[in-house]
Design an enzyme around this catalytic site. Sequence first.
Site, PDB file in Angstrom:
ATOM      1  N   CYS A   1      68.822  73.458 -28.504  1.00  0.00           N
ATOM      2  CA  CYS A   1      68.713  72.258 -27.677  1.00  0.00           C
ATOM      3  C   CYS A   1      68.600  72.611 -26.188  1.00  0.00           C
ATOM      4  CB  CYS A   1      69.945  71.385 -27.854  1.00  0.00           C
ATOM      5  SG  CYS A   1      70.229  70.915 -29.564  1.00  0.00           S
TER       6      CYS A   1
ATOM      7  N   ARG B   1      62.499  76.956 -26.076  1.00  0.00           N
ATOM      8  CA  ARG B   1      63.780  77.213 -26.740  1.00  0.00           C
ATOM      9  C   ARG B   1      63.750  76.809 -28.215  1.00  0.00           C
ATOM     10  NH1 ARG B   1      68.143  77.662 -23.077  1.00  0.00           N
ATOM     11  NH2 ARG B   1      69.594  76.643 -24.476  1.00  0.00           N
TER      12      ARG B   1
ATOM     13  N   TRP C   1      67.331  70.525 -31.378  1.00  0.00           N
ATOM     14  CA  TRP C   1      67.072  71.415 -32.511  1.00  0.00           C
ATOM     15  C   TRP C   1      68.130  71.033 -33.546  1.00  0.00           C
ATOM     16  CZ3 TRP C   1      69.560  75.410 -35.221  1.00  0.00           C
ATOM     17  CH2 TRP C   1      68.728  76.252 -35.962  1.00  0.00           C
TER      18      TRP C   1
ATOM     19  N   ASN D   1      74.265  70.341 -26.048  1.00  0.00           N
ATOM     20  CA  ASN D   1      73.781  71.566 -26.697  1.00  0.00           C
ATOM     21  C   ASN D   1      75.010  72.275 -27.239  1.00  0.00           C
ATOM     22  OD1 ASN D   1      72.663  74.006 -27.450  1.00  0.00           O
ATOM     23  ND2 ASN D   1      72.460  74.768 -25.354  1.00  0.00           N
ATOM     24  N   GLY D   2      75.026  72.539 -28.553  1.00  0.00           N
ATOM     25  CA  GLY D   2      76.180  73.199 -29.164  1.00  0.00           C
ATOM     26  C   GLY D   2      76.562  72.487 -30.449  1.00  0.00           C
TER      27      GLY D   2
ATOM     28  N   GLU E   1      61.065  95.333 -37.866  1.00  0.00           N
ATOM     29  CA  GLU E   1      60.638  94.468 -36.769  1.00  0.00           C
ATOM     30  C   GLU E   1      59.243  93.900 -37.040  1.00  0.00           C
ATOM     31  OE1 GLU E   1      61.953  92.942 -34.517  1.00  0.00           O
ATOM     32  OE2 GLU E   1      60.394  92.489 -33.066  1.00  0.00           O
TER      33      GLU E   1
ATOM     34  N   LYS F   1      58.406  89.932 -37.340  1.00  0.00           N
ATOM     35  CA  LYS F   1      57.379  89.271 -36.501  1.00  0.00           C
ATOM     36  C   LYS F   1      56.411  88.498 -37.386  1.00  0.00           C
ATOM     37  CE  LYS F   1      58.718  89.310 -33.350  1.00  0.00           C
ATOM     38  NZ  LYS F   1      59.863  89.993 -32.805  1.00  0.00           N
TER      39      LYS F   1
ATOM     40  N   GLU G   1      58.118  85.389 -38.980  1.00  0.00           N
ATOM     41  CA  GLU G   1      58.552  84.287 -38.111  1.00  0.00           C
ATOM     42  C   GLU G   1      57.402  83.490 -37.507  1.00  0.00           C
ATOM     43  OE1 GLU G   1      60.125  86.922 -34.285  1.00  0.00           O
ATOM     44  OE2 GLU G   1      61.061  85.006 -34.635  1.00  0.00           O
TER      45      GLU G   1
ATOM     46  N   HIS H   1      62.987 102.701 -55.789  1.00  0.00           N
ATOM     47  CA  HIS H   1      64.279 102.189 -56.259  1.00  0.00           C
ATOM     48  C   HIS H   1      64.235 100.672 -56.469  1.00  0.00           C
ATOM     49  CE1 HIS H   1      66.106 106.110 -55.775  1.00  0.00           C
ATOM     50  NE2 HIS H   1      65.558 106.185 -54.568  1.00  0.00           N
TER      51      HIS H   1
ATOM     52  N   LYS I   1      64.442  79.854 -29.474  1.00  0.00           N
ATOM     53  CA  LYS I   1      64.406  81.078 -28.676  1.00  0.00           C
ATOM     54  C   LYS I   1      65.811  81.588 -28.402  1.00  0.00           C
ATOM     55  CE  LYS I   1      62.490  84.270 -26.205  1.00  0.00           C
ATOM     56  NZ  LYS I   1      61.919  85.392 -26.982  1.00  0.00           N
TER      57      LYS I   1
HETATM   58  C1  AGP Z   1      62.961  87.587 -32.332  1.00  0.00           C
HETATM   59  O1  AGP Z   1      61.599  87.538 -32.554  1.00  0.00           O
HETATM   60  C2  AGP Z   1      63.709  86.489 -32.863  1.00  0.00           C
HETATM   61  N1  AGP Z   1      63.203  85.246 -32.397  1.00  0.00           N
HETATM   62  C3  AGP Z   1      65.221  86.602 -32.957  1.00  0.00           C
HETATM   63  O2  AGP Z   1      65.464  87.438 -34.031  1.00  0.00           O
HETATM   64  C4  AGP Z   1      66.040  87.095 -31.730  1.00  0.00           C
HETATM   65  O3  AGP Z   1      65.764  88.437 -31.492  1.00  0.00           O
HETATM   66  C5  AGP Z   1      67.545  86.871 -32.016  1.00  0.00           C
HETATM   67  O4  AGP Z   1      67.781  85.501 -32.145  1.00  0.00           O
HETATM   68  C6  AGP Z   1      68.435  87.474 -30.958  1.00  0.00           C
HETATM   69  O5  AGP Z   1      68.211  86.880 -29.710  1.00  0.00           O
HETATM   70  P1  AGP Z   1      68.755  87.547 -28.389  1.00  0.00           P
HETATM   71  O6  AGP Z   1      68.068  88.851 -28.222  1.00  0.00           O
HETATM   72  O7  AGP Z   1      68.422  86.560 -27.311  1.00  0.00           O
HETATM   73  O8  AGP Z   1      70.239  87.713 -28.549  1.00  0.00           O
END
Ligand code: AGP
Length: 610
Positions: A2, A27, A74, A99-100, A483, A487, A490, A506, A605
């Site tokens: 949020c 965000r 959100w 927010n929270g 990673e 990517k 997501e 395995h 974000k």
């Molecule tokens: C990364 O592509 C993601 N959106 C997510 O995994 C992110 O890295 C994670 O939420 C941690 O965020 P931060 O680095 O702001 O703590």
Amino acid sequence: MCGIVGASAQRNVEPILLEGLRRLEYRGYDSAGMALVNDGALDRTRAVGKVQALADKLAEAPRPGVLGIAHTRWATHGGVSETNAHPHVSSSRIAVVHNGIIENFEPLRERLREAGYEFTSQTDTEVVAHLIDSHLGDSGDLATAVRTTVDELDGAYALAVVCRDDPHTLVATRSGSPLVLGVGIGEHFVASDVAALLPVTRDFIYLEEGDLVVLTHERYTIIDGSGAEVDRPVKESGLSLSATEKGSYRHFMLKEIYEQPRALAETWQGRVSADDIFASSISAEARELLDGVEYIHIVACGTSHHAGLVARYWLEAMARIPCNVELASEYRYRDPVVPKNCLFVTLSQSGETADTLAALRYAKSLGTGDGGYLATLAICNKPESSLTRESDLVLMTHAGPEIGVASTKAFTTQLLCLLLLTGMLERSADDRRALAEEIHQLATSVERVLELDNAIRHLAEEFVDKDHALFLGRGPMYPIAMEGALKLKEISYLHAEAYAAGELKHGPLALVDEKMPVIAIAPKNDWLEKVKSNLQEVRARGGKLYVFADAASGLDTGPGITVLDMPHVDETLAPIAYTVPLQLLAYHVAVAKGTDVDQPRNLAKSVTVE
Ligand code: AGP
């Protein structure tokens, strides 16, 4: 997660709030809303979907106001709907954005229902609006009512509150969620992030945990958690407006991928000389402390966690310091054994990730004696974030603002910071010199990797109709495979999993057939021959291979195998360089599939709730 914007001014604040919401879109959110106070009226407008949908509604029936709050939601408690969107209103006079998460909202809701309040949403936030309303009846003072309310809340919050009967006053408070106060000339603002307010001010106060601010267009007063009035420093933001804009790029993610050579250079410059690392750019106190480190615990989430996993290979092989890397959401709920002289390291782009912050607070609660940590170090991209303010030591990644939800330049600069830390802890001056020399070449190597963009765009077309993909790597390339898979999933919503290539037989080998694309990362290093054997296992089952490798790897394109020729990169720095083509692959697959690259569905974000 949020986003909050609020303003008290002598002009119509609606466009300021709307632009603020647009700047908080990154965000992640699913609905938006605004409440404006004017002429004894409180007007609320809410819309599901993009901020533009809210803008369209506001344009249909403009109602200017000099005081207002706005929000991007959100969803956590209650589905995505207009009735669950913020602001939440009580008795047609109080409006609240939040927010929270309010953890004790259920008993509070019962109590308020018994007192006669009717609930129109499924959210936890609506209790806050009604609680403030109920307390306002006692004191008649909005700030007192907000303070009394937050004393009853469990959980995390940043709140902004306005009241129809107090046409210039905005009350905001934070505990566990970020909030900044923007100081203008004859106008004041609050927001979740400075980026929201850059068009109207450069002067900010970073509110601390428990702070409550009462602001009008003329003045502001900050009261800390103990109830005392406090002065907090006003800091000028160095962020340029363009740093938070897309420029000529189609997406923020692409811009941020291309910014990596510069971001990496800005991260090492001033820290790496021609022949040493952190030789002079560190305080004597910090150096003495770091010289005493015998063990390292790294804690982070998501992409940042992957950076930690790479660092473990470096720290153990190069600095011979044992290292444990853990997800913050797991770490915070167990009872870890802390070895003597252990450094606690958090990694975070935002510095506001709820689990990472909670892990830091837990680590600090153990003290510095037996069973506790020597010190805490944050590697972070946001200078005034909660994480940097609460850590003993800070190492900034100078990536600049990262707006795309998918982390790119923040990750590669985190890796570089971790490599600098490793280099500093490395005992051999010769090895430090060799590493320093390689780091000087890094930006150029990444520029050469970016030249593969076109080839990767063509390659991406082969993934558009796929449902799954496997990523393989060994050694430090295993977390890079993780990673790459993260990517791809997501932003393109394609199911992708990463395995250490040696694990293939395995279990995951059962998934391999001619429909399964397998992406392998195979630079010339100590693991290469083993990786090649694993690739044979894939080919033998008809799996289609896409391999990122340099000429020295001796791999060539042929039936069932496409090799993407990477430039030669020093083995230690290879995890940074080999990340870039995987970012480009995910990006081009997402573009080809037509997904929302910068704001992928369901994601945020800055993950400020658990
Ligand atoms: C990364 O592509 C993601 N959106 C997510 O995994 C992110 O890295 C994670 O939420 C941690 O965020 P931060 O680095 O702001 O703590």
